[in-house]
Design an enzyme around this catalytic site. Sequence first.
Site, short mmCIF file in Angstrom:
data_model
loop_
_atom_site.label_atom_id
_atom_site.label_comp_id
_atom_site.label_asym_id
_atom_site.label_seq_id
_atom_site.Cartn_x
_atom_site.Cartn_y
_atom_site.Cartn_z
N GLU A 69 0.26 -1.48 0.03
CA GLU A 69 -0.01 0.03 -0.09
C GLU A 69 0.93 1.36 -0.24
OE1 GLU A 69 -2.34 0.81 3.47
OE2 GLU A 69 -1.04 1.52 4.39
N ASN B 55 -5.64 1.11 4.54
CA ASN B 55 -6.31 2.80 3.86
C ASN B 55 -5.51 3.54 2.78
OD1 ASN B 55 -3.86 2.36 5.65
ND2 ASN B 55 -4.05 4.42 6.38
N HIS B 56 -4.11 2.76 1.92
CA HIS B 56 -3.09 4.25 1.42
C HIS B 56 -4.13 3.29 -0.26
CE1 HIS B 56 -1.77 6.09 3.29
NE2 HIS B 56 -1.10 6.15 4.76
N HIS C 220 0.37 -2.91 8.75
CA HIS C 220 -0.30 -0.63 9.18
C HIS C 220 0.51 0.00 10.20
CE1 HIS C 220 -2.61 2.62 9.21
NE2 HIS C 220 -2.70 3.11 10.61
FE LIG Z 1 1.27 0.89 5.77
FE LIG Z 2 -1.91 1.63 6.06
#
Ligand SMILES: [Fe+2]
Ligand SMILES: [Fe+2]
Lengths: 273, 273, 273, 273
Positions: free
Chosen positions: A39, A67-68, A178
């Site tokens: 990501e 999330n990216h 993450h």
């Molecule tokens: Fe990341």
């Molecule tokens: Fe992330």
Amino acid sequence: MRLLFLGDIVGRPGRAVVADRLPALVERHRLDFVVINGENAAGGFGITEEILQDVLDAGADVVTTGNHAFDQREALVFAERQPRFLRPVNFPSGTPGRGANLFVARNGARVLVVNVMGRVFMDALDDPFAALEREISACPLGEQADAIVVDFHAEATSEKQAAAHYLDGRVTLVVGTHTHVPTADHRILPGGTAYQSDAGMCGDYDSVLGMDKEEPVRRFLTKIPSARFSPASGSGTLCGLAVEIDESSGLALAVAPVSIGGALEQRLPPFWG
Amino acid sequence: MRLLFLGDIVGRPGRAVVADRLPALVERHRLDFVVINGENAAGGFGITEEILQDVLDAGADVVTTGNHAFDQREALVFAERQPRFLRPVNFPSGTPGRGANLFVARNGARVLVVNVMGRVFMDALDDPFAALEREISACPLGEQADAIVVDFHAEATSEKQAAAHYLDGRVTLVVGTHTHVPTADHRILPGGTAYQSDAGMCGDYDSVLGMDKEEPVRRFLTKIPSARFSPASGSGTLCGLAVEIDESSGLALAVAPVSIGGALEQRLPPFWG
Amino acid sequence: MRLLFLGDIVGRPGRAVVADRLPALVERHRLDFVVINGENAAGGFGITEEILQDVLDAGADVVTTGNHAFDQREALVFAERQPRFLRPVNFPSGTPGRGANLFVARNGARVLVVNVMGRVFMDALDDPFAALEREISACPLGEQADAIVVDFHAEATSEKQAAAHYLDGRVTLVVGTHTHVPTADHRILPGGTAYQSDAGMCGDYDSVLGMDKEEPVRRFLTKIPSARFSPASGSGTLCGLAVEIDESSGLALAVAPVSIGGALEQRLPPFWG
Amino acid sequence: MRLLFLGDIVGRPGRAVVADRLPALVERHRLDFVVINGENAAGGFGITEEILQDVLDAGADVVTTGNHAFDQREALVFAERQPRFLRPVNFPSGTPGRGANLFVARNGARVLVVNVMGRVFMDALDDPFAALEREISACPLGEQADAIVVDFHAEATSEKQAAAHYLDGRVTLVVGTHTHVPTADHRILPGGTAYQSDAGMCGDYDSVLGMDKEEPVRRFLTKIPSARFSPASGSGTLCGLAVEIDESSGLALAVAPVSIGGALEQRLPPFWG
Ligand SMILES: [Fe+2]
Ligand SMILES: [Fe+2]
Ligand SMILES: [Fe+2]
Ligand SMILES: [Fe+2]
Ligand SMILES: [Fe+2]
Ligand SMILES: [Fe+2]
Ligand SMILES: [Fe+2]
Ligand SMILES: [Fe+2]
């Protein structure tokens, strides 16, 4: 059966260490299946289709995100035509691409990979526990799937641990991504599922989350942005974990950290011989 | 000079493993100084004066805390009379107790310990970076202090890493606590400061953060509390890290994880011989 | 058609002002339908079945809730047998009770009430926008429903406004609850939906959110709990808004604030005559 | 003595309604002092020196800000030379500009204005309560100051109410900004301080927080950015509140909402005659 999972690729140092080290690992250790979270591969923000192809060419079977996922807007397009690209399954209905898919490993095993995002201290998405239940019920271990890998992209250790206990005995591996920091809590849970709270990142650890440290430190001090974030430029660490899978049950026989190159302690799984 | 730092003690399994293992470690490996975060020692929530005394008797020189510092209200009283008890230094002015103190190690070295709390995904406190700057300026390494240990109690890896880079070369060790999961990113930063994002917890890892896993999992599923949280009751892991300190500079010569007992991979520092 | 919506009842002052004032309002102004959020009616935390009955007896047709819906654990039981009790519709599947229901007003109109919870700065639930879409598609305005009332229980004004624009022209009223402060932005949106960001609370405004102000102020100052929160005990304000509904379209003809008793400016809808 | 406080100016509609309406209000109603929050005046993000000058020319004595204070980077420079520009006083030490200042009103009164930022659901800054205590102790009402105005820029109603009760009797007005929605809870607290949880915004209310509503709604639906945010372009509302101040005590005699133009209910203070 031999699985390798690698954490978030961050920028050029992450891409370089994957390109340099992964092909030899796959060959020398006869890895059957490789999942990498990508990501942050494109300058720290998202991934382009060209980089995705490079990562697949280096030996990844699947590239997960978080999330990216869509920071590079072209991902909204290629997500649809790239079955080996996953974005979190609990994004809103209608989001391009898919969050889970069934793949065939080099040993012929059918591997379900589910990418899901946690909600504690994260953006608001639909229930990851319900989403996991749906995906795993639709393709259970020992029936349609010979192995199941869950990339639980999340901040809070509580949520990752709860997900792992919830799935224990029903999947092969629950691994967090993450935080960009590998955790040292790899273990096999009572039901046979391998677990590690975070796989860490593939990137330069002399940094803040893989990004050049100057601007992040300054922002903590001043609370005012001064510059854009850009990836650090030192040498990267290939970081993740290896799982030895019982081919009859699909559960884990052994799990061990992998850390090659860069600033971290060097570790290879003892069971890779 | 030999330092041991152990992460958050959680409930009886955490207290038991500290009581059982720490005295022999101190003696056998001639540890000069031991810091333990004890914020969850009393049933998972705070610490009583009796437990504090037990932890000190087992070999700790200092007990640090975090957001749970005052969960046991008696801590509001004993914080004042127990110089070896620290609560985050960036609590509001007027908070009982202290957040930093200078101690004398078994080898005679003067060790400044600073306990501070991060703010990302945490309760709002005053600036931890400014607080660290104040404490370290008042008692600099190589002048009033022969070693400086910072317990940065925080959730986000970004904030912990930024604090470490900010302090690199000016303190002996920056170590995170609070996530209850040890990270595998122990290393010596370019300036000579040892760093690890989280020391992990002393507690039962077959759990959610050291607490019995049933209720936490249920809350993630239902979003409705059903019962109180209580500590898990399996065997605990003594978890933290060891630092070999250069007595002339007060900087780190080596850093390595410590993990003894319980569910995690067993690790002892190679430099403990 | 005449609708009254009242915000969160907080403790005894809130219950008292509802019991004292609502019956006369219903009668004098011939109110066709009354919705009240009751999530803080029982000592500030949740609602008991007895209090629910009192509120219905005083003239409410429906009692909505929010994040405090199940603070009184008996609500997990009575939610099932009380069709006039709603909890947010986007709680996890399997949560007792319902989040939307169709009612018959005193003028015979069929009124759909949907209670939903926002996610910005709130606990993580499933997508409120998707949930609203589902409920409203299943019972559209002008078809199965003659009026639709949405209680959007949320913190952030951005999320409430976005929901209102999303539903504009498809529902009668979108009104926020949860902040315990009435907003002065009541208006009819371009598509005909009445909107107000927050209905305020029915409770004692000489307080912090209806609770005795001493402990909340102390917590902001010290960051350490000293006592439990308990409702303030001064006189309450009946607080909410009135909507005049076009019976042919189900859209809003007029909207105006209602504020009776207690510390706030006194206001009655001009169209109540 | 007559004070007008106006909420966050958002983009061109906000600037236009201030330029069009404020000069006549100042003259007709003989306003002694005008404070306007201008943190979103420049395209929704921050304020330029040119716009600051326009707002001062239109009749503002002071322009306060909040989390968007430095979105336009030129503010880092002009903050130092513009004494009528305030940014939150609890930004880190070393931040350009000032957070409080003493001004002389048209009637000769000395007015202390303090701009402070809350921390609940906001970025982490130092304690706003301690900062307020410091500023007000240094320039107390009835001694160095004839009136004290506090712009408490914050999200949560709880924090704003707690601050108001904390300061009650020691300042003239505590008014919130940041939510861009006016609240209807204007009142005089028991100690004589005027209070309103939020002043609202000067901007186009047919919007999400003053910004064109299309992109914000889409982001709530898809969780993926599609475009930049830009201000809405309809007609703006001048929104805030008026306070009648007792010149002997510096406390409030009366407080009332002001809402002129645009989509909201039109309101002028009855005491403006
Ligand atoms: Fe990341
Ligand atoms: Fe992330
Ligand atoms: Fe802890
Ligand atoms: Fe903690
Ligand atoms: Fe409420
Ligand atoms: Fe609520
Ligand atoms: Fe604003
Ligand atoms: Fe703001």
